[in-house]
Design a protein around this motif. Sequence first.
Motif, short mmCIF file in Angstrom:
data_model
loop_
_atom_site.label_atom_id
_atom_site.label_comp_id
_atom_site.label_asym_id
_atom_site.label_seq_id
_atom_site.Cartn_x
_atom_site.Cartn_y
_atom_site.Cartn_z
N ARG A 184 0.77 -1.25 0.00
CA ARG A 184 0.00 0.00 0.00
C ARG A 184 0.80 1.29 0.00
O ARG A 184 0.24 2.34 -0.28
CB ARG A 184 -0.93 0.01 1.23
CG ARG A 184 -2.08 -0.94 1.07
CD ARG A 184 -2.86 -1.13 2.35
NE ARG A 184 -3.17 0.11 3.04
CZ ARG A 184 -3.82 0.17 4.20
NH1 ARG A 184 -4.22 -0.94 4.76
NH2 ARG A 184 -4.06 1.32 4.78
N THR A 191 6.75 0.57 -9.00
CA THR A 191 5.91 -0.60 -9.26
C THR A 191 6.55 -1.80 -8.55
O THR A 191 7.65 -1.69 -8.01
CB THR A 191 5.84 -0.89 -10.77
OG1 THR A 191 7.17 -1.18 -11.21
CG2 THR A 191 5.29 0.30 -11.54
N ARG B 4 1.74 -5.99 -10.32
CA ARG B 4 0.79 -5.62 -9.26
C ARG B 4 0.94 -6.58 -8.08
O ARG B 4 1.19 -7.77 -8.27
CB ARG B 4 -0.64 -5.72 -9.77
CG ARG B 4 -0.87 -4.97 -11.06
CD ARG B 4 -1.76 -3.77 -10.83
NE ARG B 4 -1.82 -2.96 -12.03
CZ ARG B 4 -1.58 -1.67 -12.06
NH1 ARG B 4 -1.25 -1.04 -10.96
NH2 ARG B 4 -1.68 -0.99 -13.17
N ALA B 59 -6.35 -2.16 -4.30
CA ALA B 59 -5.93 -1.45 -5.51
C ALA B 59 -7.15 -0.89 -6.24
O ALA B 59 -7.13 0.24 -6.74
CB ALA B 59 -5.16 -2.40 -6.42
N TRP B 60 -8.24 -1.67 -6.25
CA TRP B 60 -9.47 -1.23 -6.92
C TRP B 60 -10.05 0.00 -6.22
O TRP B 60 -10.45 0.97 -6.85
CB TRP B 60 -10.46 -2.40 -6.90
CG TRP B 60 -11.80 -2.11 -7.50
CD1 TRP B 60 -12.08 -1.85 -8.80
CD2 TRP B 60 -13.04 -2.03 -6.80
NE1 TRP B 60 -13.41 -1.63 -8.96
CE2 TRP B 60 -14.04 -1.73 -7.76
CE3 TRP B 60 -13.42 -2.20 -5.46
CZ2 TRP B 60 -15.38 -1.59 -7.40
CZ3 TRP B 60 -14.75 -2.07 -5.11
CH2 TRP B 60 -15.71 -1.76 -6.09
N ARG B 63 -8.06 3.00 -7.00
CA ARG B 63 -8.35 3.55 -8.35
C ARG B 63 -9.65 4.37 -8.31
O ARG B 63 -9.74 5.41 -8.94
CB ARG B 63 -8.48 2.40 -9.35
CG ARG B 63 -7.18 2.09 -10.07
CD ARG B 63 -7.42 1.38 -11.39
NE ARG B 63 -8.20 0.17 -11.25
CZ ARG B 63 -7.69 -1.01 -10.86
NH1 ARG B 63 -6.41 -1.11 -10.58
NH2 ARG B 63 -8.46 -2.07 -10.76
#
Lengths: 554, 136
Positions: A184, A191, B4, B59-60, B63
């Motif tokens: 987080r 990345t 990711r 992550a969603w 966004r």
Amino acid sequence: MTTVAGPPRRRPGALSLLGLFGSTDHKHIGLVTGLTAFAFFLLAGLLALLMRTELASPGLQVLGDDTYNQVFTMHGSTMFYLFAAPLAVAVGVYLVPLQIGAAEIVWPRLALFGYWLFLSGGLIMYAGFLTADGAAKAAWTAFDPLSDSVATPETGMDFWIIGVVLATVATMIWAACVLATIVRRRAPGMTMLRIPVFTWAMLTTCLLVLTAFPALLVAMTLLYIDRHLGGVLTPPGGPIVYQHLFWFYGHPVVYVVFFPFLAAALEAIAVCSRKRFFGYHAMALSLLLFTALSMSVWAHHMFVTGAVSNRYFSLVSTALIVPAGIEYFDALATMWRGRIVVRTSFLFALGFLMLFLIGGLTGVLIGSPPLNYNLHDTYFIVAHFHYTVIGGTVFGMFAGIYHWFPKVTGRILGEGLGKINWLLLVIGTLLTFIPQFFLGSQGMPRRISDYPAYEGWGGLNTLSTIGAFFIFAGVLVFLVNVARSLRLGRVAGDDPWDGHTLEWATTSPPPRHNFEALPPVRSYAPLLDLREERLAERERAGAAARGFPPSGGS
Amino acid sequence: MLGRPWSVFVLWAIFLGVSLAVLWAIIGLGPVEGWVPVATFLMSIVVTLGMAAVAGAGAWRARLRAGRNAAPEAIPDFSFPTVLAAISLASMALGLELGPWLILIGAGGLGVAIGALSTESRATRRAAAQASGGDG
């Protein structure tokens, strides 16, 4: 060239001792955990010296049999539950937010909570020595039925179980904090394929902790209930189930205490070789593969039970050499044609590679069931895992300490004493454990407090004991070096080594929220990128001044 | 593939899954040697996939919130209630051996710590609100 003023005697960010132990700053939590774990390491080392003294020659009675059992149990337990695993994750608590450009760790209060659970667990485990019958004496594995209420009815064993549970929960808490921070809190531009090698190693370590350590909690809970209420781990299946649960934790923990220190050694190698790390993507993938395989091999510790599949566990144990080989290849290729500066951190990283190789290759030997049947529970096993743990954890830890000490304290550790420290530890490790391979292959069983003179093991045991005192001397030199360097060491400045990763972009020691400003992140070595860009600019400017057209401008 | 965080977890779960499949193919489901290794392995895969789901959901959510000003996070520099909570919990665990008196003391300490933590949380939320008001 910049000049660096000496740090004032009490820095603005410095804390009282009380503040240090209640601080939510990830650096303070990481530091006090590391110091506490190191104190446990010294304690376990003293226990090891007692054991080696007892075994120096046949017939010596420095310790009684019962005390010897307590001492070897607490030595192994301290090394794994209170030193190596907590330290491995604590290094991440300190460094990961700095390496990924975060101002803070995720869930700092929880991390602080973990420290106090860990300290309480350690103290409770050692409080066993204060009970009437002494501390736990069923080895760090506490196999049932050796650890049940019939064979080991003492309160010290229960204290041990409670201590193990508290320390393990603490390690899991830190792993969750570090993993969540990586997920987080990465800096803009960072990345997953731009996080430093050390952070990759921490990610895989935390995955291992969070998936393997719960099995130990289950095993300890079952053992505790069995000791008090009975009927849980009943033979014949109970002890096998316990061993499965224990080794499902017990093998991965060897990698938990390996990966962060492997990465510390690799960071030291890349920086001292003044070269970009070779094979970054292969390393990331091999770390994932390595951890997955390390989760799959636990029952090779159980070949002699006859209750596991030799074919499968032998196959995956041997397969471990593939990712290990990739990592060794990357390390050597990073050094290849580098402009190497032989600092103490580099020497410890080399020592790590050499000594762990001995542990790794002998591991392949005992991953073969026929050899394992012969060598199981002998000193060969003791020598093998000490090469993995001392080579992997202790040498990697010292590589990391010499590398990051300036960042943590603002002072550089003395190189002269550092090299003496390294030499004593290399001699000590070889002298202590090489004889144990021979003793093991001659059939000397582990966990014995004495042996008959007619076996002819006295000479090799004496050598081994002398080696242990070399290790002790090496650690003493290190402590003197730290004490001396904290007062008289050269002032480090922000980046004394021309580091590659973001922690070197801030002050030493870093401020409360780590960074005033972050450089752009375009790879896993953002500071190296900046230096290379500046160098290219200077070359272009120089070429233009001399009237040459710019080169390589495709 | 590894860009990711959730994909890292998924890849790791796949590695574990392949290993489990090989194990299963070799040993099948015997009486003892079968179910314990398979169950522990399977639990690890489930936990890893759970972490992947949490990371993916995070992550969603990030966004969805992109572009909005996030409220500043306030964390106290020191948290002694946290220390008290940990020591109290450890006391309760030790109380299993030393007697109910220590469990009771630990429970009392834990209660005090939880109260102090909630006060601390309110104070930090107020500080965060003031900071965002001041900035605005």
